[in-house]
Design an enzyme around this catalytic site. Structure first.
Site, PDB file in Angstrom:
ATOM      1  CG  HIS A 138       5.126  -0.497  -2.537  1.00 24.55           C
ATOM      2  ND1 HIS A 138       3.968   0.208  -2.339  1.00 24.55           N
ATOM      3  CD2 HIS A 138       4.925  -1.720  -2.017  1.00 24.55           C
ATOM      4  CE1 HIS A 138       3.114  -0.567  -1.708  1.00 24.55           C
ATOM      5  NE2 HIS A 138       3.655  -1.745  -1.495  1.00 24.55           N
ATOM      6  N   GLY A 139       4.078   0.822  -5.824  1.00 24.40           N
ATOM      7  CA  GLY A 139       3.172   1.870  -6.278  1.00 24.40           C
ATOM      8  C   GLY A 139       3.531   2.459  -7.640  1.00 24.40           C
ATOM      9  CG  HIS A 185       5.367 -10.807  -0.096  1.00 30.66           C
ATOM     10  ND1 HIS A 185       4.971  -9.559   0.339  1.00 30.66           N
ATOM     11  CD2 HIS A 185       5.853 -11.433   1.005  1.00 30.66           C
ATOM     12  CE1 HIS A 185       5.207  -9.450   1.639  1.00 30.66           C
ATOM     13  NE2 HIS A 185       5.732 -10.580   2.064  1.00 30.66           N
ATOM     14  CD  GLU A 205      11.935  -3.527  -4.212  1.00 34.98           C
ATOM     15  OE1 GLU A 205      12.283  -4.732  -4.146  1.00 34.98           O
ATOM     16  OE2 GLU A 205      10.778  -3.173  -4.473  1.00 34.98           O
ATOM     17  CG  HIS A 257      -2.329  -8.289  -7.074  1.00 35.79           C
ATOM     18  ND1 HIS A 257      -2.335  -8.624  -5.741  1.00 35.79           N
ATOM     19  CD2 HIS A 257      -2.210  -6.949  -7.115  1.00 35.79           C
ATOM     20  CE1 HIS A 257      -2.217  -7.530  -5.018  1.00 35.79           C
ATOM     21  NE2 HIS A 257      -2.139  -6.492  -5.830  1.00 35.79           N
ATOM     22  NE  ARG A 264     -15.691 -19.156  -8.324  1.00 39.17           N
ATOM     23  CZ  ARG A 264     -16.492 -19.005  -9.371  1.00 39.17           C
ATOM     24  NH1 ARG A 264     -16.626 -17.831  -9.937  1.00 39.17           N
ATOM     25  NH2 ARG A 264     -17.176 -20.015  -9.835  1.00 39.17           N
ATOM     26  CG  ASN A 290       4.672  -8.890  -6.894  1.00 39.19           C
ATOM     27  OD1 ASN A 290       3.709  -9.647  -6.940  1.00 39.19           O
ATOM     28  ND2 ASN A 290       5.250  -8.567  -5.749  1.00 39.19           N
ATOM     29  N   GLY A 310       4.042  -4.732  -9.623  1.00 39.30           N
ATOM     30  CA  GLY A 310       3.030  -5.770  -9.558  1.00 39.30           C
ATOM     31  C   GLY A 310       1.651  -5.264  -9.907  1.00 39.30           C
ATOM     32  CG  HIS A 311      -2.173  -2.932  -7.863  1.00 40.13           C
ATOM     33  ND1 HIS A 311      -3.100  -3.731  -7.219  1.00 40.13           N
ATOM     34  CD2 HIS A 311      -2.880  -1.926  -8.430  1.00 40.13           C
ATOM     35  CE1 HIS A 311      -4.287  -3.214  -7.380  1.00 40.13           C
ATOM     36  NE2 HIS A 311      -4.196  -2.118  -8.110  1.00 40.13           N
ATOM     37  NE  ARG A 368      -2.723 -10.738   2.962  1.00 39.61           N
ATOM     38  CZ  ARG A 368      -2.330  -9.517   3.348  1.00 39.61           C
ATOM     39  NH1 ARG A 368      -2.205  -8.556   2.460  1.00 39.61           N
ATOM     40  NH2 ARG A 368      -2.072  -9.250   4.589  1.00 39.61           N
ATOM     41  NE  ARG A 424       1.074 -10.255   3.228  1.00 39.18           N
ATOM     42  CZ  ARG A 424       1.451  -8.969   3.270  1.00 39.18           C
ATOM     43  NH1 ARG A 424       1.857  -8.354   2.199  1.00 39.18           N
ATOM     44  NH2 ARG A 424       1.386  -8.299   4.388  1.00 39.18           N
ATOM     45  CD  GLU A 456       8.205  -8.285  -2.503  1.00 33.94           C
ATOM     46  OE1 GLU A 456       7.249  -8.205  -1.712  1.00 33.94           O
ATOM     47  OE2 GLU A 456       8.253  -7.664  -3.559  1.00 33.94           O
ATOM     48  CB  THR A 474       0.332  -3.750  -0.381  1.00 28.82           C
ATOM     49  OG1 THR A 474       1.549  -4.022  -1.086  1.00 28.82           O
ATOM     50  CG2 THR A 474       0.161  -2.241  -0.244  1.00 28.82           C
ATOM     51  CB  THR A 475       5.195  -4.183   1.550  1.00 34.40           C
ATOM     52  OG1 THR A 475       5.084  -5.551   1.163  1.00 34.40           O
ATOM     53  CG2 THR A 475       6.382  -4.003   2.461  1.00 34.40           C
TER      54      THR A 475
HETATM   55  N1  PXP Z   1       8.533  -4.145  -4.074  1.00 31.92           N
HETATM   56  C1  PXP Z   1       8.172  -4.626  -2.866  1.00 31.92           C
HETATM   57  C2  PXP Z   1       9.229  -4.834  -1.844  1.00 31.92           C
HETATM   58  C3  PXP Z   1       6.838  -4.943  -2.587  1.00 31.92           C
HETATM   59  O1  PXP Z   1       6.483  -5.422  -1.377  1.00 31.92           O
HETATM   60  C4  PXP Z   1       5.861  -4.756  -3.596  1.00 31.92           C
HETATM   61  C5  PXP Z   1       4.447  -5.128  -3.330  1.00 31.92           C
HETATM   62  O2  PXP Z   1       4.325  -6.488  -3.194  1.00 31.92           O
HETATM   63  C6  PXP Z   1       6.294  -4.268  -4.841  1.00 31.92           C
HETATM   64  C7  PXP Z   1       7.624  -3.941  -5.042  1.00 31.92           C
HETATM   65  C8  PXP Z   1       5.338  -4.055  -5.962  1.00 31.92           C
HETATM   66  O3  PXP Z   1       4.444  -3.053  -5.615  1.00 31.92           O
HETATM   67  P1  PXP Z   1       3.179  -2.756  -6.536  1.00 31.92           P
HETATM   68  O4  PXP Z   1       2.309  -3.982  -6.472  1.00 31.92           O
HETATM   69  O5  PXP Z   1       2.569  -1.563  -5.919  1.00 31.92           O
HETATM   70  O6  PXP Z   1       3.722  -2.542  -7.922  1.00 31.92           O
END
Ligand code: PXP
Length: 235
Positions: free
Chosen positions: A189-190, A42, A150, A9, A17, A6, A211-212, A48, A44, A69, A99-100
């Site tokens: 996620h996470g 994503h 997912e 970010h 900037r 993802n 992602g993060h 953002r 949104r 997404e 975040t979601t």
């Molecule tokens: N899957 C979904 C559905 C998400 O909304 C996100 C966050 O955008 C991720 C995966 C990735 O999560 P993370 O950024 O915590 O890795």
């Protein structure tokens, strides 16, 4: 197990900037070059991070698999059908969230969801639903015609010790159950460099979406090289 990256970010940083760099498309191409099986972004409602123009450019550039997404809105449905990613992932979206925050509540939106999904199959766009690792949600996802679920791993990522182990077994069982219903299963996620390892032992999960952690790691691992390069120029 495959990895989908993802790149939201990268756009967050770029937008700080209001300029062109770093470019999420360049990041997507790098991720693909180094083995990512797919790119996730994503779009949104408040735009953002990823903007409409990023999505259009990602569609042109991504050659593995583009996963859009999105929330279940008419606006996003039109954009998705026009852009034609390989896959959409429906997520719940609250304007104030960082975040979601959790899986899609299928039971609450079932009738609307079934209508919403109708044009995607004929358009050749696969549908994934981001849900909690629960049987009821999985049954409803299958009934609504999803191709993929997912499983939300956010709670697993937040917990420690026995509670984390319990959450992992919930995810493992949910994955097996979903596969039994003919759904493909991914997770996300996470997830990060410290908590990902047990997922290697869950064969029913074919892909993780991260992602993060990856973007945060990239900033730190890349910083030394970036400083060196600037010093080479100014010295
Ligand atoms: N899957 C979904 C559905 C998400 O909304 C996100 C966050 O955008 C991720 C995966 C990735 O999560 P993370 O950024 O915590 O890795």
């Amino acid at each position: 197990m495959r990895l989908a990256v993802n790149i939201d970010h990268i756009a967050t940083l770029r937008n700080a900037r209001g300029e062109q760099e770093p470019d999420p498309v360049a990041a997507a191409l790098l991720a693909e070059q180094y083995g990512a099986a797919g790119i996730v972004c994503h779009l949104r409602e408040d735009r953002r991070h990823i903007k409409d123009n990023d999505l259009a450019r990602l569609r042109q550039a991504v050659t593995t698999k583009l996963d859009l997404e999105m929330a279940m809105t008419t606006e996003l449905q039109q954009i998705a059908l026009k852009t034609r990613p390989e896959l959409i992932t429906l997520v719940p979206e609250k304007r104030e969230e960082l975040t979601t925050e959790g899986g899609f509540d299928i039971a609450r939106h079932f009738a609307v969801l079934v209508e919403f999904l109708k044009p995607f199959k004929p358009a050749g766009i696969e549908v994934s639903l981001f849900i909690e690792p629960e049987k009821n949600a999985i049954n409803l996802a299958a009934e609504a015609g999803a191709d993929i679920v997912e499983l939300h791993t956010g709670l697993y990522a937040l917990k420690q010790g026995d509670e984390r182990a319990l959450e992992l077994s919930r995810i493992r069982e949910a994955a097996a159950y979903a596969r039994g219903l003919g759904l493909r299963v991914v997770a996300g996620h996470g997830l990060d460099y410290h908590n990902i390892t047990p997922f290697r032992e869950i064969p029913d999960i074919e892909e993780v979406s991260i992602g993060h952690a990856i973007i945060a790691r990239a900033v730190i691992t890349g910083l030394g090289e970036a400083v060196k390069e600037m010093l080479r120029i100014i010295k």
